[in-house]
Design a protein around this motif. Structure first.
Motif, PDB file in Angstrom:
ATOM      1  N   PHE A 237     -12.209   6.385-109.076  1.00 48.94           N
ATOM      2  CA  PHE A 237     -11.467   7.313-108.240  1.00 48.94           C
ATOM      3  C   PHE A 237     -10.112   7.621-108.870  1.00 48.94           C
ATOM      4  N   PRO A 238      -9.733   8.900-109.000  1.00 47.11           N
ATOM      5  CA  PRO A 238      -8.492   9.265-109.696  1.00 47.11           C
ATOM      6  C   PRO A 238      -7.260   9.078-108.810  1.00 47.11           C
ATOM      7  N   ARG A 239      -6.991   7.843-108.465  1.00 41.33           N
ATOM      8  CA  ARG A 239      -5.934   7.539-107.491  1.00 41.33           C
ATOM      9  C   ARG A 239      -4.563   8.041-107.953  1.00 41.33           C
ATOM     10  N   ALA A 240      -4.265   7.843-109.234  1.00 39.78           N
ATOM     11  CA  ALA A 240      -2.956   8.276-109.733  1.00 39.78           C
ATOM     12  C   ALA A 240      -2.804   9.793-109.612  1.00 39.78           C
ATOM     13  N   ALA A 241      -3.875  10.529-109.857  1.00 45.96           N
ATOM     14  CA  ALA A 241      -3.815  11.989-109.756  1.00 45.96           C
ATOM     15  C   ALA A 241      -3.592  12.430-108.314  1.00 45.96           C
ATOM     16  N   ILE A 242      -4.296  11.812-107.377  1.00 46.20           N
ATOM     17  CA  ILE A 242      -4.146  12.173-105.966  1.00 46.20           C
ATOM     18  C   ILE A 242      -2.753  11.805-105.472  1.00 46.20           C
ATOM     19  N   GLU A 243      -2.253  10.659-105.894  1.00 48.11           N
ATOM     20  CA  GLU A 243      -0.900  10.272-105.506  1.00 48.11           C
ATOM     21  C   GLU A 243       0.135  11.246-106.083  1.00 48.11           C
ATOM     22  N   ALA A 244      -0.075  11.711-107.301  1.00 41.04           N
ATOM     23  CA  ALA A 244       0.842  12.667-107.903  1.00 41.04           C
ATOM     24  C   ALA A 244       0.807  14.001-107.164  1.00 41.04           C
ATOM     25  N   LEU A 245      -0.371  14.429-106.748  1.00 41.14           N
ATOM     26  CA  LEU A 245      -0.500  15.660-105.960  1.00 41.14           C
ATOM     27  C   LEU A 245       0.224  15.518-104.627  1.00 41.14           C
ATOM     28  N   ALA A 246       0.081  14.346-104.007  1.00 42.72           N
ATOM     29  CA  ALA A 246       0.767  14.101-102.732  1.00 42.72           C
ATOM     30  C   ALA A 246       2.278  14.144-102.915  1.00 42.72           C
ATOM     31  N   LYS A 247       2.768  13.480-103.951  1.00 40.96           N
ATOM     32  CA  LYS A 247       4.213  13.423-104.205  1.00 40.96           C
ATOM     33  C   LYS A 247       4.779  14.812-104.489  1.00 40.96           C
ATOM     34  N   ALA A 248       3.974  15.662-105.116  1.00 48.53           N
ATOM     35  CA  ALA A 248       4.426  17.015-105.443  1.00 48.53           C
ATOM     36  C   ALA A 248       4.333  17.972-104.270  1.00 48.53           C
ATOM     37  N   GLY A 249       3.827  17.495-103.123  1.00 42.58           N
ATOM     38  CA  GLY A 249       3.711  18.331-101.939  1.00 42.58           C
ATOM     39  C   GLY A 249       2.449  19.161-101.881  1.00 42.58           C
ATOM     40  N   LEU A 250       1.516  18.925-102.802  1.00 38.36           N
ATOM     41  CA  LEU A 250       0.332  19.776-102.883  1.00 38.36           C
ATOM     42  C   LEU A 250      -0.750  19.394-101.886  1.00 38.36           C
ATOM     43  N   LEU A 251      -0.765  18.158-101.399  1.00 38.00           N
ATOM     44  CA  LEU A 251      -1.742  17.813-100.357  1.00 38.00           C
ATOM     45  C   LEU A 251      -1.363  18.452 -99.027  1.00 38.00           C
ATOM     46  N   GLY A 252      -0.096  18.758 -98.849  1.00 41.16           N
ATOM     47  CA  GLY A 252       0.355  19.431 -97.636  1.00 41.16           C
ATOM     48  C   GLY A 252       0.509  20.929 -97.805  1.00 41.16           C
ATOM     49  N   LEU A 253      -0.041  21.474 -98.880  1.00 43.05           N
ATOM     50  CA  LEU A 253       0.142  22.887 -99.208  1.00 43.05           C
ATOM     51  C   LEU A 253      -0.269  23.814 -98.071  1.00 43.05           C
TER      52      LEU A 253
END
Length: 374
Positions: free
Chosen positions: A26-42
């Protein structure tokens, strides 16, 4: 936004893509980076602190992600699809957590008994002492065991209609990942079966009203899911096209003093790839334009777009594999990884065959689904 996505891809997603694919990790680091960048809440509304962006912006993110890692793109598009349901019917605290990048949401529709017929759940929901008991065998759940919550389908408690939707938290007692995923493509998306054995949720975990789950799925979830699946296929297509262009431009035929790109058959093959890629992008853009303008054919385009992009991805992948020859089989070049990822969309529910049936039904004024659902 483009710069933010590009930075996340360059710094985290692309460097780890081959490894997570090879390991099925599972690409956990990638998902965490997306979250930190605000992209999961886009796509979350600005009222709860989200980006307030629409489907076009989400499609752009998914396309970019898929050029680097199909698995990360698939996880993100499933999150956006689940977010669509939760934005419309979910509790405020969960919506706020999604907006802040603290919550990964997934869909849990496909089941062992009805397979890709997501509209016909066999899962049960029963009132039990002021709570709801859920029992189910889900066949494929993206980010199984990794997400914070699942938009879960079941048969209704007592209402009319084929299904009801629930929000099931990852730590619910009796909720388990009941198998592993060792797939041909999208190897890092943790698309595993899950089981619910006597899972209890509060009555207010219901999303919408009892029996209205299919209407919510068709009106809210399905357009997001189908459009973003097409965006994911487009990203894979662009990655394959770029690999083909690089191979033709840099590979030399020393005995002829030419590049492969100087050979007519190779150029013609690449021209077919580039043209089909551009056709796919144009169809996706037209679908988005139809939705944004409320065009009469918007739903028809939505039902077509995943099938159009999925089949294009497979055909382009096959063309690139043949065009690049033995080099395409080397894992270090990434061509075979993108080709494997391209195969997934055509068999992911709704499959290409199911979507063709939907398009035919709409074209002839028939109910969208067997049983009269529309």
């Amino acid at each position: 936004m483009h710069t933010v996505v590009s930075d996340v891809i360059a710094d985290v997603v692309a460097p780890s893509a081959a490894q997570v694919d090879r390991a099925g990790e599972f690409p956990r680091a990638a998902i965490e980076a997306l979250a930190k960048a605000g992209l999961l809440g886009l796509t979350s509304s600005v009222e709860v602190g989200g980006g307030g962006q629409g489907l076009r912006a989400a499609a752009e993110v998914i396309t970019e992600l898929a050029t680097a890692c199909g698995s990360t793109a698939m996880i993100t598009l499933m999150h956006y699809s689940a977010t669509a349901a939760l934005e419309a019917h979910g509790p405020a605290e969960v919506r706020q957590d999604i907006a802040a990048g603290r919550y990964l949401a997934m869909l849990a529709f496909s089941e062992a008994g009805s397979r890709s017929h997501f509209w016909a759940p066999l899962s049960t929901a029963e009132a039990d002492g002021g709570e709801i008991r859920l029992d189910a065998r889900k066949s494929f759940v993206t980010a199984a065991g990794e997400a914070d919550g699942y938009v879960w389908s079941s048969r209704p408690l007592s209402g009319d209609g084929p299904m009801t939707l629930w929000l099931v938290p990852r730590d619910a007692a009796g909720l388990t990942v009941s198998g592993s995923y060792d797939g041909l493509g999208l190897r890092a998306n943790a698309s595993s079966p899950m089981a619910a054995e006597g899972v209890r949720v509060p009555a207010d975990a219901m999303l919408g009203t009892d029996g209205d789950g299919l209407d919510i799925a068709l009106a809210t979830v399905l357009p997001t899911f189908l459009v973003l699946n097409a965006a994911c296929s487009l990203g894979v297509i662009e990655a394959l096209a770029a690999k083909a262009h690089e191979h033709l431009a840099k590979t030399n035929l020393a005995h002829l003093g030419q590049r492969l790109a100087d050979q007519l058959p190779a150029r013609s093959s690449y021209a077919r790839i580039r043209t089909r890629a551009d056709q796919t992008r144009a169809f996706l853009n037209d679908t988005l334009a139809a939705l944004e303008s409320g065009r009469e054919d918007a739903m028809l385009r939505v039902l077509q777009v995943k099938a159009v992009a999925a089949e294009a991805a497979v055909e382009i992948g096959d063309e690139v594999m043949r065009l690049c020859g033995g080099s395409a089989l080397r894992r270090d070049l990434g061509i075979e990884r993108h080709f494997r990822d391209a195969l997934a969309a055509r068999v992911m529910a709704p499959t290409t065959e199911a979507l063709h049936d939907f398009v035919g039904r709409v074209s002839f004024g028939l109910p969208l689904l067997d049983g009269g659902a529309s």
